[in-house]
Design an enzyme around this catalytic site. Structure first.
Site, short mmCIF file in Angstrom:
data_model
loop_
_atom_site.label_atom_id
_atom_site.label_comp_id
_atom_site.label_asym_id
_atom_site.label_seq_id
_atom_site.Cartn_x
_atom_site.Cartn_y
_atom_site.Cartn_z
N PRO A 129 -2.44 -1.56 1.67
CA PRO A 129 -0.91 -1.50 1.45
C PRO A 129 -1.19 -2.19 -0.32
O PRO A 129 -1.41 -3.38 -0.20
CB PRO A 129 -0.44 -2.62 1.65
CG PRO A 129 -0.57 -2.55 3.02
CD PRO A 129 -2.34 -2.85 2.88
N GLU A 130 -0.10 -0.99 -1.41
CA GLU A 130 -0.53 -2.36 -2.38
C GLU A 130 1.65 -2.12 -2.95
O GLU A 130 2.33 -2.11 -1.83
CB GLU A 130 -0.54 -1.15 -3.56
CG GLU A 130 -1.71 -0.64 -3.19
CD GLU A 130 -2.74 -0.07 -4.69
OE1 GLU A 130 -1.73 0.07 -5.44
OE2 GLU A 130 -3.71 0.01 -4.23
#
Ligand SMILES: [Zn+2]
Length: 274
Positions: free
Chosen positions: A2-3
């Site tokens: 996840p960013e």
């Protein structure tokens, strides 16, 4: 992994469901994820407190509670933070959970155990070692060209490495760095010491637009990201170059190429990005 957009999507999905809820129980089922889980501190700081605000700093979610504490969560590679209905059985890899006064359970599932969770005094978060060295948030307020250029002062790194350097700019990981450079027409290996003011402006606009589009699309679900209700994102269908080696560039039709920089793949169009 996840960013920034995925964590922002998670924050927005949980916020209306968590604000005002009281934490009535803290369950810790494992001694450590990437860092030790401090069961006593989690209980002491969170149990009985009401949830006041959900914020995001870089790829960390901050859940601020009454009594002056904040629960910090990082999803690592494969973590999922979701709300489970009352009575839902514990899932596999559910390492940490918070019972709420609604009967629901906020649970962290993390098969690869690269996540982080801890509770700390809210007033001390800025000095916490997890956050003290972090750079600028790209969206709050939206970056502009001159400022992005100033963040690169003294830096000669390739554009891709610069965008991913969290000491200067946070939250732009591998996927969104590739997409932003494509949108700005900049080759990932080009040194930031050689970018014109016009290119800095295009790059700042590209970073902000790519991140905001990804947030609107619910994030990118390449492996197992889901928001707080378990819903997947669909920005992966809008990716122009990331993961598309050999496919035609959506702008000019040339074959997308892959380049390995610092052990990470960069994807780019050899005709549109110089
Ligand atoms: Zn192209």
């Amino acid at each position: 992994m996840p960013e920034l957009p995925e964590i922002e999507v998670l924050r927005r999905s949980l916020e209306p469901r968590l604000l005002g809820r009281r934490i009535v129980g803290v369950e810790v089922h494992t001694p450590a994820l990437r860092e030790p889980l401090d069961r006593r501190a989690l209980r002491r700081r969170l149990q009985g407190q009401s949830i006041l605000a959900l914020r995001r700093r870089s790829k960390y979610l901050w859940i601020e509670v009454s009594g002056g504490s904040t629960l910090v969560v990082h999803l690592g590679m494969s973590g999922r933070l979701t709300l489970a209905p009352a009575g839902a059985p514990r899932e596999a890899h559910e390492h940490l959970a918070f019972g709420l006064d609604s009967g629901e359970r906020l649970r962290l599932r993390d098969p690869r155990r690269f996540g982080i969770a801890f509770a700390a005094p809210t007033a001390a978060l800025a000095r916490d070692p997890h956050f003290a060295g972090l750079g600028r948030e790209p969206l709050d307020p939206p970056l502009a060209g001159p400022e992005l250029s100033a963040l690169a002062r003294g830096c000669r790194a390739p554009a891709k490495a610069f965008l991913m350097d969290a000491k200067r700019l946070v939250g732009v990981g591998n996927i969104y760095a590739s997409e932003s450079l494509f949108a700005a027409g900049i080759h990932p290996a080009r040194s930031v010491a050689r970018l014109s003011a016009a290119r800095w402006r295009r790059l700042a606009v590209a970073v902000v637009e790519v991140l905001e589009r990804a947030i609107r699309a619910g994030g990118t679900t390449l492996n197992d990201f889901a928001d707080g209700t378990g819903a997947a994102g669909y920005f992966q269908v809008e990716l122009a170059v990331y993961g598309r080696e050999g496919e035609p560039c959506p702008r000019c039709g040339a074959a997308i190429r892959r380049l390995v920089q610092s052990n990470r793949s960069s994807f780019y169009c050899p005709r549109c990005q110089r």
